[in-house]
Design an enzyme around this catalytic site. Structure first.
Site, PDB file in Angstrom:
ATOM      1  CG  PHE A 130      -1.820   1.202   1.230  1.00  0.00           C
ATOM      2  CD1 PHE A 130      -3.227   0.777   0.405  1.00  0.00           C
ATOM      3  CD2 PHE A 130      -1.976   2.192   2.051  1.00  0.00           C
ATOM      4  CE1 PHE A 130      -4.110   1.717   0.549  1.00  0.00           C
ATOM      5  CE2 PHE A 130      -3.061   3.143   2.027  1.00  0.00           C
ATOM      6  CZ  PHE A 130      -3.964   2.945   1.269  1.00  0.00           C
ATOM      7  CG  ASP A 199      -0.046  -2.112   7.518  1.00  0.00           C
ATOM      8  OD1 ASP A 199      -1.220  -2.495   7.699  1.00  0.00           O
ATOM      9  OD2 ASP A 199       0.309  -1.238   6.774  1.00  0.00           O
ATOM     10  CE1 TYR A 224      -9.371   3.244   6.630  1.00  0.00           C
ATOM     11  CE2 TYR A 224      -8.664   4.310   8.453  1.00  0.00           C
ATOM     12  CZ  TYR A 224      -8.491   3.848   7.068  1.00  0.00           C
ATOM     13  OH  TYR A 224      -7.283   3.945   6.088  1.00  0.00           O
ATOM     14  CE  LYS A 225      -7.916   0.136   4.873  1.00  0.00           C
ATOM     15  NZ  LYS A 225      -6.355  -0.052   4.567  1.00  0.00           N
ATOM     16  NE  ARG A 395     -10.022  -3.038  -2.785  1.00  0.00           N
ATOM     17  CZ  ARG A 395      -9.470  -2.233  -1.723  1.00  0.00           C
ATOM     18  NH1 ARG A 395      -8.290  -2.569  -1.211  1.00  0.00           N
ATOM     19  NH2 ARG A 395     -10.091  -1.050  -1.304  1.00  0.00           N
TER      20      ARG A 395
HETATM   21  C1  PLP Z   1      -5.605   1.173   4.537  1.00  0.00           C
HETATM   22  C2  PLP Z   1      -4.081   1.068   4.684  1.00  0.00           C
HETATM   23  C3  PLP Z   1      -3.397   1.830   5.372  1.00  0.00           C
HETATM   24  C4  PLP Z   1      -4.417   3.045   5.973  1.00  0.00           C
HETATM   25  O1  PLP Z   1      -3.311   4.312   6.342  1.00  0.00           O
HETATM   26  P1  PLP Z   1      -4.165   5.452   7.020  1.00  0.00           P
HETATM   27  O2  PLP Z   1      -2.830   5.938   8.008  1.00  0.00           O
HETATM   28  O3  PLP Z   1      -5.180   4.779   7.848  1.00  0.00           O
HETATM   29  O4  PLP Z   1      -4.654   6.355   5.884  1.00  0.00           O
HETATM   30  C5  PLP Z   1      -2.214   1.836   5.715  1.00  0.00           C
HETATM   31  N1  PLP Z   1      -1.648   0.676   5.135  1.00  0.00           N
HETATM   32  C6  PLP Z   1      -2.171  -0.566   4.398  1.00  0.00           C
HETATM   33  C7  PLP Z   1      -1.439  -1.613   4.144  1.00  0.00           C
HETATM   34  C8  PLP Z   1      -3.636  -0.507   4.420  1.00  0.00           C
HETATM   35  O5  PLP Z   1      -4.298  -1.142   3.571  1.00  0.00           O
END
Ligand code: PLP
Length: 436
Positions: A130, A199, A224-225, A395
């Site tokens: 990401f 992560d 939030y996921k 997705r």
């Molecule tokens: C969704 C996601 C993030 C989100 O980071 P924020 O700081 O909440 O914007 C970070 N890393 C991964 C791998 C994600 O899927």
């Protein structure tokens, strides 16, 4: 044998987790396949947030730091979350964003690696990680004169050389849903003296995770996921107890101090994971996140993460099977690995470049837009436009807490109709928006 709508209804009737759907406010007419991006609101959240605003804040004001236990909310939520990720009590705090928590743990990991000597000059990660993870690592590399090395998944093991400080990976890939073997990769990295940062943004609440079992070093993840904590919910951070008391994280704010209300001019870090807090915590947001975590606590008596995983795999297996049976001949492929051990809780489809309107693009974006107009909410992730190995992706995330097997049937039926009618080719579905 082909699967029928009746088969899907029979699976719902036997589903021991079906009652959990009642914990969520799902809008009518929506099949929500985007819980991997923003989870659905738990029904309890609106009343909980209202109570925090009107009573705890509105009436009790500053006393609530003590009387409503606001002060230790990051630790209490961390303890509630810990079993979902194989962490122990007092090893997790819920705080800040995933990006910020990554900065903290990556810095701490680099400090530890530096003790090994100056030879460890690299952070290794995956090219398709990401972007925020890569950007944070890039920033730290610039600051410290290190090098960020990006590899493909099959090149990770070969990249684990004695000049690497940290291996930073996302457990479940956000584009494809491919899942790494955390224990095996961590062991391979440790064999070379390399620290591992994991992560869990697409893992926590989606698949069982065992951080302590894998002997991981640091971990972060998203609220939030799959944890359904609300838009911009606080994220979490875990540090293995063998590292938690070493070094300060770089954002050494007063909430990570051993005695914040002593107001001393010098910084003395709190013992353990509390030092990973920075400043005053967002109590309203943390309270909403608690409602998301409460659903997982309620799921414990129904089999917990193990039962959720079984259902999640059944949902994604069914989706893949139905797409292959009912949507053949429209240029769709599968981006997600079929093997259960290599898959998170999403199923992603590819579409070939040139399959779009007038042979332009893949049409994947427009197909997703046409599905959204019908109430089937997934999302689109852009590929590299046919220049490399990444195709455009449709997705679909599957949250077993609130999705059933008939939902999967209906989602695929809409996809079939969108493809067969050519409805996705309408101009309104081919206009791009800011957030995809
Ligand atoms: C969704 C996601 C993030 C989100 O980071 P924020 O700081 O909440 O914007 C970070 N890393 C991964 C791998 C994600 O899927």
């Amino acid at each position: 044998m082909t699967t029928t709508l009746q088969d899907c209804r029979a699976l719902d009737a036997q589903d021991p987790l079906a009652p959990l759907r009642d914990h969520f406010s799902l809008p009518a007419g929506v099949i929500y396949l985007d819980g991997n991006s923003l989870g659905v609101a738990p029904k309890a959240a609106a009343a909980r947030v209202a109570d925090v605003v009107t009573r705890e804040w509105g009436t009790d004001l500053i006393k609530s730091w003590n009387t409503a236990s606001w002060f230790d909310l990051p630790q209490r939520l961390g303890n509630q979350l810990a079993p979902l990720i194989g962490a122990g009590p007092h090893e997790v705090v819920c705080t800040d964003s995933t990006s910020i928590n990554l900065y903290k743990v990556l810095s701490a990991a680099l400090n530890i690696a530096r003790e090994d000597g100056p030879a460890r000059k690299r952070i290794v990660s995956e090219r398709s990680n990401f972007p925020t993870d890569l950007y944070i690592a890039e920033g730290l590399c610039k600051e410290r004169g290190l090098e960020l090395v990006l590899v493909e998944p099959e090149e990770i093991t070969a990249a684990l050389t004695s000049d690497v400080a940290v291996l930073m990976l996302t457990h479940v890939n956000y584009r494809t849903g491919a899942m790494h073997d955390m224990a095996a990769i961590t062991a391979a990295a440790h064999a070379q003296g390399i620290l591992c940062v994991w992560d869990l943004a697409h893992s926590a609440g989606a698949v069982p995770v065992d951080l302590n079992g894998a002997g991981a070093d640091f971990s972060i993840g998203c609220g939030y996921k799959y944890l359904n904590g609300g838009p911009g919910a606080p994220a979490f951070v875990w540090v293995h107890p063998r590292h938690a008391n070493r070094f300060w994280q770089p954002l050494s704010g007063w909430w990570g101090h051993a005695a914040p209300f002593a107001f001393t001019p010098d910084y003395k870090p709190a013992p353990g994971i509390t030092r990973y807090l920075c400043g005053t915590q967002p109590i309203i947001s943390l309270s909403a996140l608690q409602c998301g975590l409460d659903v997982f606590t309620a799921a414990e008596s129904l089999g917990g993460m193990a039962a959720l995983r079984t259902k999640s795999l059944a949902l994604t297996d069914l989706f893949i099977k139905l797409v292959e049976e009912r949507c053949a001949g429209h240029g769709l492929g599968l981006a997600t690995p079929r093997a259960h051990a290599q898959r998170g809780s999403q199923a992603c489809l590819t579409r070939d470049e040139g399959a779009g309107v007038n042979g332009q693009g893949s049409g994947a974006y427009a197909i997703v837009q046409a599905l959204i107009a019908r109430g089937v909410i997934g999302d689109f992730r852009k590929g590299d436009g046919g220049t490399g190995r990444h195709k455009d992706i449709l997705r679909f995330g599957f949250t077993p807490l609130y999705l059933g097997f008939e939902d999967v049937w209906n989602a695929v039926e809409h996809l079939r109709q969108v493809l067969e009618s050519g409805e996705w080719q309408k101009p309104e579905f081919n206009q791009t928006h800011a957030v995809t």
